[in-house]
Design an enzyme around this catalytic site. Structure first.
Site, PDB file in Angstrom:
ATOM      1  N   ASP A  55      21.495 -19.049  -9.602  1.00  0.00           N
ATOM      2  CA  ASP A  55      20.793 -18.553  -8.612  1.00  0.00           C
ATOM      3  C   ASP A  55      19.899 -19.544  -7.944  1.00  0.00           C
ATOM      4  OD1 ASP A  55      19.033 -17.977 -10.123  1.00  0.00           O
ATOM      5  OD2 ASP A  55      18.755 -15.948  -9.315  1.00  0.00           O
ATOM      6  N   SER A  56      19.602 -20.791  -8.661  1.00  0.00           N
ATOM      7  CA  SER A  56      18.925 -21.767  -8.092  1.00  0.00           C
ATOM      8  C   SER A  56      19.300 -22.481  -6.872  1.00  0.00           C
ATOM      9  CB  SER A  56      18.571 -22.833  -9.178  1.00  0.00           C
ATOM     10  OG  SER A  56      19.823 -23.216  -9.792  1.00  0.00           O
ATOM     11  N   ASP A  94      25.679 -16.711 -11.839  1.00  0.00           N
ATOM     12  CA  ASP A  94      24.407 -15.953 -11.891  1.00  0.00           C
ATOM     13  C   ASP A  94      24.442 -14.752 -11.161  1.00  0.00           C
ATOM     14  OD1 ASP A  94      21.938 -16.456 -13.529  1.00  0.00           O
ATOM     15  OD2 ASP A  94      21.351 -18.092 -12.038  1.00  0.00           O
ATOM     16  N   LYS A 124      25.783 -14.394 -15.821  1.00  0.00           N
ATOM     17  CA  LYS A 124      24.244 -14.477 -16.602  1.00  0.00           C
ATOM     18  C   LYS A 124      23.286 -13.607 -15.751  1.00  0.00           C
ATOM     19  CE  LYS A 124      21.196 -18.349 -15.862  1.00  0.00           C
ATOM     20  NZ  LYS A 124      20.127 -17.517 -15.073  1.00  0.00           N
ATOM     21  N   GLU A 126      18.972 -11.773 -15.679  1.00  0.00           N
ATOM     22  CA  GLU A 126      17.367 -11.950 -16.121  1.00  0.00           C
ATOM     23  C   GLU A 126      16.855 -10.812 -16.485  1.00  0.00           C
ATOM     24  OE1 GLU A 126      15.186 -13.875 -13.202  1.00  0.00           O
ATOM     25  OE2 GLU A 126      16.598 -15.866 -12.869  1.00  0.00           O
ATOM     26  N   GLU A 193      13.534 -19.681 -20.702  1.00  0.00           N
ATOM     27  CA  GLU A 193      12.795 -20.730 -19.697  1.00  0.00           C
ATOM     28  C   GLU A 193      11.534 -20.763 -19.892  1.00  0.00           C
ATOM     29  OE1 GLU A 193      14.536 -20.206 -15.987  1.00  0.00           O
ATOM     30  OE2 GLU A 193      13.155 -21.605 -15.127  1.00  0.00           O
TER      31      GLU A 193
HETATM   32  O1  KIV Z   1      19.512 -20.579 -11.649  1.00  0.00           O
HETATM   33  C1  KIV Z   1      19.515 -21.574 -12.540  1.00  0.00           C
HETATM   34  O2  KIV Z   1      19.701 -22.558 -12.185  1.00  0.00           O
HETATM   35  C2  KIV Z   1      18.944 -21.028 -13.811  1.00  0.00           C
HETATM   36  C3  KIV Z   1      18.822 -21.987 -14.758  1.00  0.00           C
HETATM   37  C4  KIV Z   1      17.987 -22.977 -14.397  1.00  0.00           C
HETATM   38  C5  KIV Z   1      18.694 -21.548 -16.429  1.00  0.00           C
HETATM   39  O3  KIV Z   1      18.924 -19.880 -14.231  1.00  0.00           O
END
Ligand code: KIV
Length: 277
Positions: A55-56, A94, A124, A126, A193
């Site tokens: 989600d980055s 994500d 993934k 959080e 992280e």
């Molecule tokens: O969204 C992302 O890029 C991440 C990683 C940096 C672990 O969660």
């Protein structure tokens, strides 16, 4: 897959079983983010075993200040591109903020979209022990789940900024318990992280699932970076302390743009060899 996860010659898709075996064998592996077909092809061909459509993307693709605003509908097309661009890598999608926290059922509905419509192989999410019910339902439903604890950027406002997590005995103990609860719930790996080196080492040694570090030191089983950070393609802001830049793509691209523009201005591009007669 008995050879190294990275750089091995096996061409079949990487599985979560391969990641477990790598942990047992002490074989460290890299994970990179990817957000499109072309870079997924490059990273996949280079042998990166796990690609994360993070989600980055909120920051590096859509230009938001944080990862909070990005939506499922914004991430889904990126996941599709990465899934189509990779032949060997396990593709992890994500789950964005607000798409899984309400209930395990909500998590399953969102994860199903990423698997069915996006072509991802895993998701993934959080959060620590409070996310165990979500992880449990996903895992029981056949959705591999990568957990993510420590600095969880979707909670940046609650955490009062991007700061090291798990400092001090109490916070460290809580993080270790979070990691164990997520493992118990069925997560196949956990991202750590921005946590202190010694704590990441302890968590890595106590878990039987792989830990993937980002700002968590070299004792983790694997390491992940946002690819633009790794390759020097971020123009705004100062990179975090944990980022190591392996290339300067900003300089490479800027130079290419200058040369292209210069030749256009001078009338030397396109030359005869680039023209149809
Ligand atoms: O969204 C992302 O890029 C991440 C990683 C940096 C672990 O969660």
């Amino acid at each position: 897959m008995s050879e190294s996860l990275y750089g091995g010659t096996t061409s079949r898709r990487v599985t979560i079983r391969d990641l477990q075996q790598a942990k047992l064998a002490g074989d460290r592996w890299p994970m990179l983010t990817a957000y499109d077909y072309s870079t997924a092809q490059v990273f996949d061909a280079a042998g990166v075993p796990v690609l994360l459509v993070g989600d980055s993307a909120a920051n590096v693709i859509y230009g938001y200040d944080t990862t909070v605003p990005v939506s499922v509908d914004e991430l889904l097309p990126l996941v599709r591109g990465v899934a189509r661009g990779s032949k060997r890598a396990l593709v992890v999608a994500d789950l964005p903020f607000g798409s899984y926290q309400s209930s395990p059922q909500q998590a399953l509905e969102t994860a199903s979209r990423f698997l069915k419509e996006g072509g991802a192989h895993a998701v993934k999410l959080e959060g620590g022990a409070r996310m165990a019910p979500q992880v449990e339902l996903l895992a029981a439903s056949g959705v591999p789940v990568m957990a993510h604890i420590g600095l969880t950027p979707q909670s940046v406002h609650a955490l009062s900024g991007y700061r090291v997590q798990g400092r001090g005995d109490e916070a460290a103990g809580r993080l270790l318990e979070d990691a164990k609860a997520l493992q118990e719930a069925g997560a196949f790996a956990v991202v750590l992280e921005v946590v202190p080196f010694d704590l990441a080492k302890k968590i890595t040694h106590e878990l039987h699932i792989p830990t993937i570090g980002i700002g968590a030191g070299v004792e983790c089983d694997a390491q992940v970076l946002v690819w633009q950070d790794m390759a020097g393609l971020r123009v705004d802001g100062k990179p975090a302390k944990f980022v190591k830049q392996y290339a300067d793509l900003t300089a490479v691209l800027t130079d290419a743009v200058h040369r292209f523009a210069g030749e256009v201005q001078a009338g030397t591009y396109p030359g005869a060899e680039h023209s149809y007669h």
